[in-house]
Design a protein around this motif. Sequence first.
Motif, PDB file in Angstrom:
ATOM      1  N   HIS A  78       0.833  -1.199   0.000  1.00  0.00           N
ATOM      2  CA  HIS A  78       0.000   0.000   0.000  1.00  0.00           C
ATOM      3  C   HIS A  78       0.873   1.257   0.000  1.00  0.00           C
ATOM      4  O   HIS A  78       0.590   2.224  -0.718  1.00  0.00           O
ATOM      5  CB  HIS A  78      -0.922  -0.028   1.213  1.00  0.00           C
ATOM      6  N   THR A  79       1.944   1.254   0.783  1.00  0.00           N
ATOM      7  CA  THR A  79       2.872   2.384   0.799  1.00  0.00           C
ATOM      8  C   THR A  79       3.467   2.610  -0.581  1.00  0.00           C
ATOM      9  O   THR A  79       3.575   3.751  -1.048  1.00  0.00           O
ATOM     10  CB  THR A  79       3.995   2.134   1.829  1.00  0.00           C
ATOM     11  N   GLY A  80       3.852   1.532  -1.241  1.00  0.00           N
ATOM     12  CA  GLY A  80       4.407   1.642  -2.593  1.00  0.00           C
ATOM     13  C   GLY A  80       3.412   2.215  -3.585  1.00  0.00           C
ATOM     14  O   GLY A  80       3.773   2.997  -4.471  1.00  0.00           O
ATOM     15  N   VAL A  81       2.148   1.857  -3.423  1.00  0.00           N
ATOM     16  CA  VAL A  81       1.099   2.406  -4.286  1.00  0.00           C
ATOM     17  C   VAL A  81       0.957   3.906  -4.026  1.00  0.00           C
ATOM     18  O   VAL A  81       0.879   4.712  -4.954  1.00  0.00           O
ATOM     19  CB  VAL A  81      -0.240   1.663  -4.069  1.00  0.00           C
ATOM     20  N   GLU A  82       0.963   4.289  -2.742  1.00  0.00           N
ATOM     21  CA  GLU A  82       0.846   5.710  -2.395  1.00  0.00           C
ATOM     22  C   GLU A  82       2.018   6.533  -2.929  1.00  0.00           C
ATOM     23  O   GLU A  82       1.848   7.676  -3.331  1.00  0.00           O
ATOM     24  CB  GLU A  82       0.794   5.891  -0.870  1.00  0.00           C
ATOM     25  N   ARG A  83       3.195   5.963  -2.919  1.00  0.00           N
ATOM     26  CA  ARG A  83       4.401   6.689  -3.327  1.00  0.00           C
ATOM     27  C   ARG A  83       4.741   6.505  -4.806  1.00  0.00           C
ATOM     28  O   ARG A  83       5.806   6.909  -5.250  1.00  0.00           O
ATOM     29  CB  ARG A  83       5.581   6.259  -2.456  1.00  0.00           C
ATOM     30  N   ASP A  84       3.838   5.870  -5.546  1.00  0.00           N
ATOM     31  CA  ASP A  84       4.022   5.629  -6.980  1.00  0.00           C
ATOM     32  C   ASP A  84       5.256   4.783  -7.281  1.00  0.00           C
ATOM     33  O   ASP A  84       5.886   4.939  -8.321  1.00  0.00           O
ATOM     34  CB  ASP A  84       4.088   6.951  -7.766  1.00  0.00           C
ATOM     35  N   TRP A  85       5.616   3.872  -6.378  1.00  0.00           N
ATOM     36  CA  TRP A  85       6.704   2.950  -6.644  1.00  0.00           C
ATOM     37  C   TRP A  85       6.234   1.848  -7.580  1.00  0.00           C
ATOM     38  O   TRP A  85       7.024   1.278  -8.325  1.00  0.00           O
ATOM     39  CB  TRP A  85       7.224   2.324  -5.355  1.00  0.00           C
ATOM     40  N   TRP A  86       4.961   1.518  -7.496  1.00  0.00           N
ATOM     41  CA  TRP A  86       4.350   0.535  -8.384  1.00  0.00           C
ATOM     42  C   TRP A  86       2.868   0.851  -8.483  1.00  0.00           C
ATOM     43  O   TRP A  86       2.338   1.643  -7.714  1.00  0.00           O
ATOM     44  CB  TRP A  86       4.566  -0.894  -7.905  1.00  0.00           C
ATOM     45  N   GLU A  87       2.235   0.205  -9.423  1.00  0.00           N
ATOM     46  CA  GLU A  87       0.818   0.445  -9.669  1.00  0.00           C
ATOM     47  C   GLU A  87      -0.029  -0.392  -8.713  1.00  0.00           C
ATOM     48  O   GLU A  87       0.294  -1.545  -8.428  1.00  0.00           O
ATOM     49  CB  GLU A  87       0.490   0.071 -11.110  1.00  0.00           C
ATOM     50  N   GLY A  88      -1.095   0.193  -8.253  1.00  0.00           N
ATOM     51  CA  GLY A  88      -2.013  -0.519  -7.374  1.00  0.00           C
ATOM     52  C   GLY A  88      -3.187  -1.064  -8.143  1.00  0.00           C
ATOM     53  O   GLY A  88      -3.270  -0.926  -9.373  1.00  0.00           O
ATOM     54  N   PRO A  89      -4.124  -1.671  -7.447  1.00  0.00           N
ATOM     55  CA  PRO A  89      -5.311  -2.202  -8.114  1.00  0.00           C
ATOM     56  C   PRO A  89      -6.110  -1.064  -8.752  1.00  0.00           C
ATOM     57  O   PRO A  89      -6.312  -0.014  -8.128  1.00  0.00           O
ATOM     58  CB  PRO A  89      -6.107  -2.857  -6.990  1.00  0.00           C
ATOM     59  N   SER A  90      -6.560  -1.267  -9.956  1.00  0.00           N
ATOM     60  CA  SER A  90      -7.300  -0.205 -10.655  1.00  0.00           C
ATOM     61  C   SER A  90      -8.630   0.097  -9.978  1.00  0.00           C
ATOM     62  O   SER A  90      -9.181   1.172 -10.149  1.00  0.00           O
ATOM     63  CB  SER A  90      -7.528  -0.587 -12.119  1.00  0.00           C
ATOM     64  N   SER A  91      -9.122  -0.823  -9.158  1.00  0.00           N
ATOM     65  CA  SER A  91     -10.400  -0.607  -8.490  1.00  0.00           C
ATOM     66  C   SER A  91     -10.332   0.459  -7.397  1.00  0.00           C
ATOM     67  O   SER A  91     -11.366   0.972  -6.985  1.00  0.00           O
ATOM     68  CB  SER A  91     -10.903  -1.915  -7.884  1.00  0.00           C
ATOM     69  N   CYS A  92      -9.125   0.811  -6.931  1.00  0.00           N
ATOM     70  CA  CYS A  92      -9.057   1.803  -5.852  1.00  0.00           C
ATOM     71  C   CYS A  92      -7.934   2.821  -6.035  1.00  0.00           C
ATOM     72  O   CYS A  92      -7.469   3.407  -5.068  1.00  0.00           O
ATOM     73  CB  CYS A  92      -8.958   1.129  -4.483  1.00  0.00           C
ATOM     74  N   THR A  93      -7.501   3.005  -7.269  1.00  0.00           N
ATOM     75  CA  THR A  93      -6.507   4.038  -7.549  1.00  0.00           C
ATOM     76  C   THR A  93      -7.078   5.019  -8.556  1.00  0.00           C
ATOM     77  O   THR A  93      -8.161   4.814  -9.097  1.00  0.00           O
ATOM     78  CB  THR A  93      -5.206   3.427  -8.113  1.00  0.00           C
ATOM     79  N   GLY A  94      -6.355   6.072  -8.809  1.00  0.00           N
ATOM     80  CA  GLY A  94      -6.819   7.093  -9.745  1.00  0.00           C
ATOM     81  C   GLY A  94      -7.049   6.577 -11.147  1.00  0.00           C
ATOM     82  O   GLY A  94      -7.741   7.201 -11.944  1.00  0.00           O
ATOM     83  N   SER A  95      -6.513   5.396 -11.464  1.00  0.00           N
ATOM     84  CA  SER A  95      -6.692   4.831 -12.802  1.00  0.00           C
ATOM     85  C   SER A  95      -7.935   3.973 -12.916  1.00  0.00           C
ATOM     86  O   SER A  95      -8.177   3.364 -13.941  1.00  0.00           O
ATOM     87  CB  SER A  95      -5.462   3.982 -13.165  1.00  0.00           C
ATOM     88  N   GLY A  96      -8.746   3.941 -11.858  1.00  0.00           N
ATOM     89  CA  GLY A  96      -9.840   2.981 -11.780  1.00  0.00           C
ATOM     90  C   GLY A  96     -11.066   3.263 -12.603  1.00  0.00           C
ATOM     91  O   GLY A  96     -11.838   2.379 -12.881  1.00  0.00           O
ATOM     92  N   GLY A  97     -11.324   4.465 -13.011  1.00  0.00           N
ATOM     93  CA  GLY A  97     -12.537   4.750 -13.750  1.00  0.00           C
ATOM     94  C   GLY A  97     -13.747   4.819 -12.840  1.00  0.00           C
ATOM     95  O   GLY A  97     -13.637   5.085 -11.656  1.00  0.00           O
ATOM     96  N   LEU A  98     -14.918   4.553 -13.396  1.00  0.00           N
ATOM     97  CA  LEU A  98     -16.170   4.712 -12.657  1.00  0.00           C
ATOM     98  C   LEU A  98     -16.894   3.391 -12.425  1.00  0.00           C
ATOM     99  O   LEU A  98     -18.094   3.381 -12.209  1.00  0.00           O
ATOM    100  CB  LEU A  98     -17.087   5.687 -13.414  1.00  0.00           C
ATOM    101  N   GLN A  99     -16.181   2.279 -12.464  1.00  0.00           N
ATOM    102  CA  GLN A  99     -16.831   0.992 -12.250  1.00  0.00           C
ATOM    103  C   GLN A  99     -17.478   0.955 -10.875  1.00  0.00           C
ATOM    104  O   GLN A  99     -16.939   1.452  -9.910  1.00  0.00           O
ATOM    105  CB  GLN A  99     -15.819  -0.166 -12.332  1.00  0.00           C
ATOM    106  N   GLY A 100     -18.633   0.353 -10.839  1.00  0.00           N
ATOM    107  CA  GLY A 100     -19.332   0.179  -9.578  1.00  0.00           C
ATOM    108  C   GLY A 100     -20.238   1.339  -9.205  1.00  0.00           C
ATOM    109  O   GLY A 100     -20.952   1.266  -8.232  1.00  0.00           O
TER     110      GLY A 100
END
Length: 153
Positions: A78-100
């Motif tokens: 989670h820290t790595g996702v916050e610091r942009d070290w790696w990509e996180g799940p698209s369902s809960c990051t800025g890249s996720g879109g409007l699904q759901g």
Amino acid sequence: MTRQVWIMISAGGSAALLAGAYIFQALGYPPCAMCYWQRWPHMAAILIGLVALRFAGPVLPVLGALAAATTGAIGIYHTGVERDWWEGPSSCTGSGGLQGLSGADLLAVEGPRVILCDQVSWALFTLSMPSWNALFSFILVIGWIMAARSTAR
């Protein structure tokens, strides 16, 4: 220290971290999906601790260490996702879109609040909540290992 004391410290540490998460939530810092993922191993460690206080042997403390290591690993991820070290799940990051989200959700004046996993909501000494969780969880792993190695009840 005895096995029982190490178990109480370790399971109690998970209880304290879990309580802290719920206190932050009550103070207006809603959790994201990955924050919830970090809570489940703490719950498991608490239950393991309660059972381990009753039954001897190293198996339960080893399971407690595994639970603490799991939440620590999720915290690092989670820290790595916050610091942009790696990509996180698209369902809960800025890249996720409007699904759901339904059309009604999008048109509502007070629609659902989307909590993104790649945004830091609180930090202390440059460490975010997942970072602190990881740090303290790995310290708890040591306590669980000490319990597993201890022969004194």
